[in-house]
Design a protein around this motif. Structure first.
Motif, short mmCIF file in Angstrom:
data_model
loop_
_atom_site.label_atom_id
_atom_site.label_comp_id
_atom_site.label_asym_id
_atom_site.label_seq_id
_atom_site.Cartn_x
_atom_site.Cartn_y
_atom_site.Cartn_z
N ALA A 149 0.83 -1.21 0.00
CA ALA A 149 0.00 0.00 0.00
C ALA A 149 0.86 1.25 0.00
N THR A 150 1.95 1.24 0.78
CA THR A 150 2.85 2.39 0.81
C THR A 150 3.44 2.66 -0.57
N LEU A 151 3.84 1.61 -1.26
CA LEU A 151 4.41 1.76 -2.60
C LEU A 151 3.37 2.26 -3.60
N LEU A 152 2.12 1.84 -3.42
CA LEU A 152 1.05 2.28 -4.32
C LEU A 152 0.73 3.75 -4.15
N LEU A 441 -7.00 15.85 0.60
CA LEU A 441 -7.42 14.59 -0.02
C LEU A 441 -7.88 14.81 -1.45
N ALA A 442 -8.56 15.94 -1.70
CA ALA A 442 -9.02 16.22 -3.07
C ALA A 442 -7.85 16.50 -4.00
N GLY A 443 -6.78 17.06 -3.45
CA GLY A 443 -5.62 17.38 -4.27
C GLY A 443 -4.62 16.25 -4.41
N TYR A 444 -4.89 15.12 -3.72
CA TYR A 444 -3.96 14.00 -3.77
C TYR A 444 -3.90 13.41 -5.18
N CYS A 445 -2.69 13.16 -5.65
CA CYS A 445 -2.47 12.54 -6.96
C CYS A 445 -1.58 11.32 -6.75
N GLN A 446 -2.07 10.15 -7.09
CA GLN A 446 -1.33 8.91 -6.84
C GLN A 446 -0.08 8.86 -7.72
N PRO A 447 1.08 8.56 -7.12
CA PRO A 447 2.31 8.46 -7.91
C PRO A 447 2.21 7.36 -8.96
N GLU A 448 2.93 7.55 -10.03
CA GLU A 448 2.90 6.57 -11.11
C GLU A 448 3.65 5.30 -10.71
N MET A 449 3.11 4.17 -11.14
CA MET A 449 3.78 2.88 -11.02
C MET A 449 3.43 2.08 -12.26
N SER A 450 4.44 1.55 -12.92
CA SER A 450 4.18 0.82 -14.16
C SER A 450 3.37 -0.44 -13.88
N MET A 451 2.56 -0.85 -14.83
CA MET A 451 1.78 -2.08 -14.68
C MET A 451 2.69 -3.28 -14.52
N GLU A 452 3.84 -3.26 -15.19
CA GLU A 452 4.77 -4.39 -15.07
C GLU A 452 5.26 -4.53 -13.63
N LEU A 453 5.65 -3.41 -13.02
CA LEU A 453 6.12 -3.45 -11.63
C LEU A 453 4.99 -3.82 -10.69
N ASN A 455 2.31 -5.60 -11.30
CA ASN A 455 1.98 -7.03 -11.45
C ASN A 455 3.02 -7.92 -10.79
N ARG A 456 4.28 -7.51 -10.85
CA ARG A 456 5.32 -8.30 -10.18
C ARG A 456 5.11 -8.30 -8.67
N LEU A 457 4.74 -7.15 -8.12
CA LEU A 457 4.46 -7.08 -6.68
C LEU A 457 3.24 -7.92 -6.32
N ILE A 458 2.19 -7.85 -7.14
CA ILE A 458 0.99 -8.64 -6.88
C ILE A 458 1.31 -10.13 -6.96
N ASP A 459 2.06 -10.55 -7.96
CA ASP A 459 2.43 -11.96 -8.10
C ASP A 459 3.22 -12.43 -6.88
N TYR A 460 4.09 -11.55 -6.39
CA TYR A 460 4.87 -11.94 -5.21
C TYR A 460 3.95 -12.10 -3.99
N LEU A 461 3.03 -11.16 -3.79
CA LEU A 461 2.12 -11.27 -2.65
C LEU A 461 1.27 -12.53 -2.74
N LEU A 462 0.91 -12.93 -3.95
CA LEU A 462 0.15 -14.18 -4.12
C LEU A 462 0.97 -15.37 -3.66
#
Length: 475
Positions: A149-152, A441-453, A455-462
């Motif tokens: 979550a922190t990385l996201l 909160l309204a001004g918050y903009c989520q930092p970019e993270m590539s889909m490849e990165l 997905n690798r994190l999600i696969d690891y958590l799985l």
């Protein structure tokens, strides 16, 4: 560089007491591998208790770097730890969220994400993450999920939680995915964790395993004690500080034995107990003094330091919350404490985080920063020529000098009330607090993270056993 000669009489007395404690009383380490490492380095042990000579303590402490740099995913948030640089850092460890009226509820993962967004949105912070709150709706180990979550939601410097060896190794696996492999972690500090002693004079297994894994990859640990004068430490503050000092120095020495040169931070959250109830008193003046002495000791040992925060024992957003938080934060900032954790949102003796207090604490941090910056004295700021030009009975509001300096010289509050107020001032203050939070909160903009990165994190958590729906619910 250790500079014991810079200690005044009081610091020298505390230092000497700490050396006697480590040599004669010793400290328990609840991990056989750590005991083995200490024995190999010539430390005398009896069972799980280690005894250090002052020469051994100072030799190993001297191997720790006096400064190091934290590297964020976004280089705009890199910062130095040590010297006179002060950075505010997130809160940690609260199981509850507290409403303005004092009503508490269990913290959830959505609260964790919301606080990540607020810390990320504040320009005061260059670090994010850790255990801002402890979510109770996950149902299994939260440590890797909190890092995900922190990385996201933030690309600031990373604070993580602590755990057993397997859990902390999982954190390193995830950091390796993000930063070019686990071997690359040793090249740059990318994350830090707080390793707490178990006062009096113990390190438990989980903390030592966290330390060993972090040290293996040369990721910084804050080695901190939180003694309570009168309950877990002697009631006199000098003795409590000496006990804290002994515990922290022993931890720093062992960290260097595990991996020489690994970055560490001297940490203290020690304070007093309320002797009427036995409860911890984090907003007490004794805590503020303990943070100041910890910073002074750390600087004499040539170590970066951590302490303080906007701390209060108040149960509601109240005048007590304000004056206690101002005291403890100002004490830490004035001592040039390098890392000030628990700096915004914490209340009820570490038991809860409060959204509205978070916003109030941002105001306190801004005021304290302005105060410690002091007064700049030069030709421009003295403005004698302007005073001569305006003369007696004049006004300065419309001068060029005022136009040039009014945005940066005075502190401009976001929520505090000044001047005439129509209606209920208490309600107006609360409105200002909530308006600022909503704006952040309204001004918050989520930092970019590539889909490849991602997905690798999600696969690891799985592979760690987490359910895909749970993982995806964080996005």
């Amino acid at each position: 560089m250790i500079e014991l000669g810079k200690m005044d009489k009081d610091l020298r007395g505390i230092h000497e007491a700490s050396m006697v404690i480590l040599e004669q009383t010793g400290m328990i380490f609840h991990h056989p591998k750590v005991i083995e490492i200490m024995q190999q380095k010539g430390i005398r042990t009896e069972g799980r208790t280690a005894f250090f000579t002052r020469e051994q303590v100072m030799e190993w402490v001297s191997k720790a770097p006096g400064k190091f740099k934290m590297y964020a995913r976004n280089q705009n948030y890199d910062f130095e730890v040590g010297g006179d640089n002060v950075e505010v850092c997130p809160a940690s460890g609260s199981p509850f969220v507290c409403e303005v009226n004092g009503k508490k509820r269990d913290a959830s993962m959505s609260d964790y994400v919301k606080f990540l967004k607020l810390y990320h949105q504040s320009s005061l912070y260059k670090a994010n993450g850790g255990g801002v709150v402890q979510p109770t709706d996950i149902g299994q180990s939260t440590i890797p999920l909190l890092l995900y979550a922190t990385l996201l939601y933030s690309d600031k410097a990373i604070v993580t939680g602590t755990g057993n060896a397997e859990e902390v190794e999982q954190l390193m696996d995830m950091l390796g995915i993000v930063f070019g492999g686990k071997k690359a972690l040793a090249e740059k500090p990318r994350s830090m964790a707080i390793v707490n002693t178990n006062t009096p004079l113990q390190f438990d297994t989980k903390m030592l395993e966290t330390m060993m894994v972090f040290n293996r990859y040369k990721q910084p640990v804050v080695i901190a004690a939180a003694s309570m004068a009168g309950t877990t430490a002697p009631v006199t503050l000098a003795a409590a500080i000496a006990l804290t000092n002994a515990e922290v120095l022993a931890g720093i020495a062992v960290a260097q034995m595990i991996n020489e040169g690994t970055p560490v931070v001297y940490g203290s959250q020690s304070t007093t107990s309320d002797m009427r109830t036995g409860s911890i008193a984090i907003g007490a003046p004794e805590g503020a003094l303990a943070y100041q002495y910890a910073a002074r000791l750390a600087k004499c040992y040539g170590l970066p330091c951590r302490g303080g925060g906007s701390l209060t024992d108040a149960k509601t957003l109240s005048v007590q919350a304000g004056f206690e938080s101002m005291l403890t934060l100002l004490a830490s900032y004035s001592a040039k404490t390098n890392l000030i954790f628990q700096s915004a949102g914490i209340m009820d003796s570490y038991n809860a985080m409060c959204y509205e207090k978070f916003i109030v604490d941002l105001e306190i941090i801004g005021m304290v920063k302005r105060y410690v910056n002091g007064v700049k004295v030069d030709t421009q700021t003295l403005a004698v020529d302007v005073i001569n030009e305006v003369g007696p009975a004049g006004q300065f509001l419309t001068t060029d000098h005022t136009m040039k300096h009014f945005r940066k010289e005075p502190f401009l509050p976001d929520v505090s009330l000044r001047g005439a107020v129509t209606g209920d001032p208490d309600q107006k203050l609360m409105d200002n607090i909530r308006i600022k939070m909503d704006k952040m909160l309204a001004g918050y903009c989520q930092p970019e993270m590539s889909m490849e990165l991602k997905n690798r994190l999600i696969d690891y958590l799985l592979t760690c056993g987490y359910d895909r729906k749970l993982i995806e619910s964080l996005d």
